[in-house]
Design a protein around this motif. Sequence first.
Motif, PDB file in Angstrom:
ATOM      1  N   LEU A 165      18.353  44.325  71.820  1.00  0.00           N
ATOM      2  CA  LEU A 165      17.119  44.744  72.479  1.00  0.00           C
ATOM      3  C   LEU A 165      15.951  44.810  71.506  1.00  0.00           C
ATOM      4  O   LEU A 165      14.802  44.592  71.897  1.00  0.00           O
ATOM      5  CB  LEU A 165      17.329  46.116  73.133  1.00  0.00           C
ATOM      6  CG  LEU A 165      16.116  46.785  73.760  1.00  0.00           C
ATOM      7  CD1 LEU A 165      15.580  45.968  74.934  1.00  0.00           C
ATOM      8  CD2 LEU A 165      16.462  48.217  74.200  1.00  0.00           C
ATOM      9  N   ALA A 166      16.229  45.093  70.226  1.00  0.00           N
ATOM     10  CA  ALA A 166      15.156  45.253  69.245  1.00  0.00           C
ATOM     11  C   ALA A 166      14.278  44.008  69.151  1.00  0.00           C
ATOM     12  O   ALA A 166      13.056  44.114  68.979  1.00  0.00           O
ATOM     13  CB  ALA A 166      15.732  45.594  67.883  1.00  0.00           C
ATOM     14  N   ALA A 167      14.888  42.832  69.252  1.00  0.00           N
ATOM     15  CA  ALA A 167      14.107  41.597  69.186  1.00  0.00           C
ATOM     16  C   ALA A 167      13.189  41.474  70.404  1.00  0.00           C
ATOM     17  O   ALA A 167      12.021  41.074  70.283  1.00  0.00           O
ATOM     18  CB  ALA A 167      15.039  40.394  69.097  1.00  0.00           C
ATOM     19  N   GLU A 168      13.708  41.821  71.579  1.00  0.00           N
ATOM     20  CA  GLU A 168      12.886  41.793  72.791  1.00  0.00           C
ATOM     21  C   GLU A 168      11.763  42.828  72.700  1.00  0.00           C
ATOM     22  O   GLU A 168      10.625  42.564  73.088  1.00  0.00           O
ATOM     23  CB  GLU A 168      13.761  42.075  74.012  1.00  0.00           C
ATOM     24  CG  GLU A 168      13.027  42.055  75.344  1.00  0.00           C
ATOM     25  CD  GLU A 168      12.662  40.650  75.816  1.00  0.00           C
ATOM     26  OE1 GLU A 168      11.773  40.535  76.683  1.00  0.00           O
ATOM     27  OE2 GLU A 168      13.246  39.675  75.295  1.00  0.00           O
ATOM     28  N   ALA A 169      12.077  44.006  72.148  1.00  0.00           N
ATOM     29  CA  ALA A 169      11.058  45.043  71.988  1.00  0.00           C
ATOM     30  C   ALA A 169       9.957  44.594  71.042  1.00  0.00           C
ATOM     31  O   ALA A 169       8.774  44.904  71.244  1.00  0.00           O
ATOM     32  CB  ALA A 169      11.706  46.326  71.482  1.00  0.00           C
ATOM     33  N   ALA A 170      10.349  43.871  69.985  1.00  0.00           N
ATOM     34  CA  ALA A 170       9.348  43.375  69.038  1.00  0.00           C
ATOM     35  C   ALA A 170       8.346  42.447  69.716  1.00  0.00           C
ATOM     36  O   ALA A 170       7.167  42.415  69.338  1.00  0.00           O
ATOM     37  CB  ALA A 170      10.037  42.667  67.882  1.00  0.00           C
ATOM     38  N   GLU A 171       8.806  41.702  70.717  1.00  0.00           N
ATOM     39  CA  GLU A 171       7.896  40.839  71.475  1.00  0.00           C
ATOM     40  C   GLU A 171       6.860  41.660  72.239  1.00  0.00           C
ATOM     41  O   GLU A 171       5.796  41.159  72.583  1.00  0.00           O
ATOM     42  CB  GLU A 171       8.691  39.966  72.446  1.00  0.00           C
ATOM     43  CG  GLU A 171       9.605  38.956  71.775  1.00  0.00           C
ATOM     44  CD  GLU A 171       8.818  37.910  70.993  1.00  0.00           C
ATOM     45  OE1 GLU A 171       7.763  37.464  71.511  1.00  0.00           O
ATOM     46  OE2 GLU A 171       9.238  37.557  69.876  1.00  0.00           O
ATOM     47  N   HIS A 172       7.194  42.908  72.516  1.00  0.00           N
ATOM     48  CA  HIS A 172       6.271  43.823  73.179  1.00  0.00           C
ATOM     49  C   HIS A 172       5.566  44.730  72.161  1.00  0.00           C
ATOM     50  O   HIS A 172       4.942  45.730  72.531  1.00  0.00           O
ATOM     51  CB  HIS A 172       7.024  44.696  74.183  1.00  0.00           C
ATOM     52  CG  HIS A 172       7.543  43.949  75.379  1.00  0.00           C
ATOM     53  ND1 HIS A 172       8.644  43.103  75.323  1.00  0.00           N
ATOM     54  CD2 HIS A 172       7.114  43.909  76.667  1.00  0.00           C
ATOM     55  CE1 HIS A 172       8.878  42.603  76.519  1.00  0.00           C
ATOM     56  NE2 HIS A 172       7.970  43.072  77.348  1.00  0.00           N
ATOM     57  N   ALA A 173       5.685  44.384  70.869  1.00  0.00           N
ATOM     58  CA  ALA A 173       5.041  45.127  69.770  1.00  0.00           C
ATOM     59  C   ALA A 173       5.525  46.566  69.703  1.00  0.00           C
ATOM     60  O   ALA A 173       4.759  47.493  69.411  1.00  0.00           O
ATOM     61  CB  ALA A 173       3.524  45.077  69.889  1.00  0.00           C
ATOM     62  N   VAL A 174       6.832  46.771  69.941  1.00  0.00           N
ATOM     63  CA  VAL A 174       7.437  48.098  69.859  1.00  0.00           C
ATOM     64  C   VAL A 174       8.561  48.053  68.826  1.00  0.00           C
ATOM     65  O   VAL A 174       9.364  47.114  68.808  1.00  0.00           O
ATOM     66  CB  VAL A 174       8.010  48.552  71.217  1.00  0.00           C
ATOM     67  CG1 VAL A 174       8.694  49.915  71.081  1.00  0.00           C
ATOM     68  CG2 VAL A 174       6.904  48.624  72.263  1.00  0.00           C
ATOM     69  N   ALA A 175       8.623  49.076  67.962  1.00  0.00           N
ATOM     70  CA  ALA A 175       9.684  49.168  66.958  1.00  0.00           C
ATOM     71  C   ALA A 175      10.416  50.498  67.114  1.00  0.00           C
ATOM     72  O   ALA A 175       9.797  51.537  67.330  1.00  0.00           O
ATOM     73  CB  ALA A 175       9.113  49.056  65.546  1.00  0.00           C
ATOM     74  N   TYR A 176      11.738  50.439  67.014  1.00  0.00           N
ATOM     75  CA  TYR A 176      12.590  51.627  67.018  1.00  0.00           C
ATOM     76  C   TYR A 176      13.772  51.318  66.124  1.00  0.00           C
ATOM     77  O   TYR A 176      13.870  50.224  65.541  1.00  0.00           O
ATOM     78  CB  TYR A 176      13.065  51.967  68.447  1.00  0.00           C
ATOM     79  CG  TYR A 176      13.931  50.901  69.058  1.00  0.00           C
ATOM     80  CD1 TYR A 176      15.300  50.846  68.786  1.00  0.00           C
ATOM     81  CD2 TYR A 176      13.397  49.924  69.904  1.00  0.00           C
ATOM     82  CE1 TYR A 176      16.105  49.846  69.330  1.00  0.00           C
ATOM     83  CE2 TYR A 176      14.184  48.935  70.440  1.00  0.00           C
ATOM     84  CZ  TYR A 176      15.538  48.898  70.157  1.00  0.00           C
ATOM     85  OH  TYR A 176      16.329  47.913  70.676  1.00  0.00           O
TER      86      TYR A 176
END
Length: 400
Positions: A341-352
């Motif tokens: 999911l982290a890669a998909e989140a990065a596309e939305h400019a979100v990091a966790y």
Amino acid sequence: MVDWTRRMARRARDGGDPLGGILALANAEGVLNFSGGFPDPSLFPTGELGDITRRLLDDDPGVALQYAPSNGIESARHAMIDWLSDEQGHRAADDELMITSGGIDAVTLIARTMLDPGDVVLVEEPTYLGAVSGFAAHDPVLRGVELDEDGLDVGALGELLAAAPVPPKLLYTIPDHQNPSGRSLSEVRRSELVELCRRHGVLIVEDVAYRHLGFDGTASPSLWSIGPDVVVQIGTFSKVFFPGVRLGWASGPAEIVAKLAVAKQNSDQCAGALGQRMLEEYLRGGLLDAHLPKARALYRDRAAAVDAALRAHFAELGEWTAPAGGFFTWVRLPGVDTTELAAEAAEHAVAYVPGAGFFAERPDAEHLRLSFSRIEVPEIEQGIAALGAAVRGLGSGARR
């Protein structure tokens, strides 16, 4: 060309970089950043520190700009002892506390001092990934003890200890606003835990990194104050003073603290003297005690914003903790691999931070950690909404 990788120690060849990616985002721009446990820069006491530093440079350069003893400058240690005594109701003797270069330094000093290859180390499951890697570098057997709503499951720990052919060397625990779960150990369990480990001869390593950031300003008795004979308390000022100074402490039985100081001679030799004297002046002036309510209020508001945003965007996706202090909310997304999911989140400019790295024995990829310490309230809603969109946008291949 020499393949230097083949010449490296096995621990370096096989080890990952659990903290590198988090620290790389410390000053990232253009990212809705829920990754690291970074204190908010607006809380750094720049005005007071400017005054203190100028005074030290004028009046005390021979100490503040010099090497320091491996266990810390005496006056700085005494300031820490006084502060901890006022806060926890137990006073360390002069030879029972040393100054460390932050909390992770204390972890590595304890590992170097206490562990031989194959020794058993107990950790909470999940726990701080820096501690996992710090202990793992010394080739122990890491065993996980589950958490529940009241913190470390002391009953499960008792069963594990009763079945162990040889007592584990130590137990690492974060009893207050735990990293990553945000949970705290109940007051009843604290006494039970100390007595259980005393009976089995297990050293408790109590990490109190977030103890002073309870949102209502209260705290349960520390394990160290309950059982100073069986506890080494480690702490850091990175969360409540400023992390650039890299200062913490280790306090426990004198014979252990003495060996930790010897181990420090073979690492960085000493914590920085200027930082020690700055912190001493800050503590002596009552400035930290005056500062903490402001920090608690800021992080309390951000934790509430995270909870509200999760209720709005994740109600049907998963579950999460509602911490009463600290920096973190722990989210479970059933059926979702949060590393993917982290890669998909990065596309939305979100990091966790994906959850798998927080487990020492039984990795669980369905969790993720959200840090609310450095992201402002308006961005929290935006970031959680974007993260929810990333979860919904996952292809079937990301779900198990």
